[in-house]
Every structure is written in structure tokens, then in C-alpha cells.
Enzyme design. Sequence first.
Site, PDB file in Angstrom:
ATOM      1  N   CYS A 192      11.102 -27.751 -14.599  1.00 32.55           N
ATOM      2  CA  CYS A 192      10.040 -27.285 -13.508  1.00 32.55           C
ATOM      3  C   CYS A 192      10.302 -26.114 -13.140  1.00 32.55           C
ATOM      4  O   CYS A 192       9.216 -25.342 -12.499  1.00 32.55           O
ATOM      5  CB  CYS A 192      10.119 -28.090 -12.326  1.00 32.55           C
TER       6      CYS A 192
ATOM      7  N   ASP B 141      12.463 -24.780 -10.840  1.00 28.73           N
ATOM      8  CA  ASP B 141      12.597 -24.209  -9.664  1.00 28.73           C
ATOM      9  C   ASP B 141      14.031 -24.072  -9.520  1.00 28.73           C
ATOM     10  O   ASP B 141      14.904 -24.397 -10.337  1.00 28.73           O
ATOM     11  CB  ASP B 141      12.322 -25.589  -8.645  1.00 28.73           C
TER      12      ASP B 141
ATOM     13  N   CYS C  21       9.483 -26.641  -5.079  1.00 32.15           N
ATOM     14  CA  CYS C  21       8.445 -27.524  -4.719  1.00 32.15           C
ATOM     15  C   CYS C  21       9.043 -28.023  -3.159  1.00 32.15           C
ATOM     16  O   CYS C  21       9.997 -27.859  -2.789  1.00 32.15           O
ATOM     17  CB  CYS C  21       8.360 -28.861  -5.856  1.00 32.15           C
TER      18      CYS C  21
ATOM     19  N   CYS D 149      14.498 -33.191  -7.816  1.00 31.12           N
ATOM     20  CA  CYS D 149      14.597 -32.148  -6.909  1.00 31.12           C
ATOM     21  C   CYS D 149      15.849 -32.456  -5.768  1.00 31.12           C
ATOM     22  O   CYS D 149      16.289 -31.457  -5.517  1.00 31.12           O
ATOM     23  CB  CYS D 149      13.255 -32.277  -5.950  1.00 31.12           C
TER      24      CYS D 149
HETATM   25 FE1  FES Z   1      11.272 -28.931  -9.188  1.00 30.32          FE
HETATM   26 FE2  FES Z   1      11.005 -30.306  -7.309  1.00 30.32          FE
HETATM   27  S1  FES Z   1       9.610 -30.023  -9.069  1.00 30.32           S
HETATM   28  S2  FES Z   1      12.660 -29.296  -7.912  1.00 30.32           S
END
Ligand code: FES
Length: 125
Positions: free
Chosen positions: A35, A37, A60, A104
Site C-alpha cells: 500500500c 504506507d 491510511c 495496518c
Molecule cells: Fe496500508 Fe493501512 S492500507 S497501512
Amino acid sequence: MALYSEKVMDHFRNPRNVGVIEDANGIGEVGNAKCGDIMKMYLKVEDDIIKDVKFETFGCGSAIASSSMATEMIKGQPLSEAMKLTNKAVAEALDGLPDYKMHCSVLAEEAIKSAIEDYEKRKEA
Ligand code: FES
């Protein structure tokens, strides 16, 4: 049922312990390649106790809520306890996360472990 618990929404909207600790003695940064992140965790450790902890999360809502909750859970704790914190415990403390958002909370667990490892490394140096 709402997708996200009230606790998730609360920690997402009003995250605790956001920011940077300038004189941190343990810093961990982890990311999720899928993702994209990123989570950065700062620790101020004294006598093996986490006196202060702050985080920056570029990610997110679930990642922000997870890091906020995780920092609350380890603040004031000995390092040995913080090392045991699992992403499951973080998700449970948030009254659950949807299955596809569990990764996450893994970021929060990994960021804390990475910051503690950094602290241990600095201590040895
Ligand atoms: Fe990547 Fe939540 S979607 S940490």
C-alpha cells in the site's frame, strides 16, 4: 454494523502522541510495500522504561488509529513489555479492524519493535 469501530474513528480523528521527539534514543521506520504506507516511531527510553513515544504515519486511517493506540499501550511500559505488543492486541484494543485492514496494525507492531532494536543498537555502540 459500521465498518470501523468508534474507537478506530476516535483514534483516527484525534490521534494521540503524534509528532517527533527531538532527542529520541530509539527510532524505527517501517513500510508496507503493497500500500506504500509508512510509519515512523520515536522513543525516549530511560532506565529501560518508555518515558515518551511519538509517531508519524503517512498512511491510511487504520494505520493512524493503530499507531495512536499502540503508543498509548506502550507509554510508561518497560521495553520488555513493549516488545511483546502484538498487532492483534492493538486491533483488539481498537475493538477490531476489518480483516483486510489487519496489516495496518502490523505496521504499528513492527515500528515499535524496530524503534526498540534501534535503541538497543545505540546502547551497544
Ligand atoms: Fe496500508 Fe493501512 S492500507 S497501512
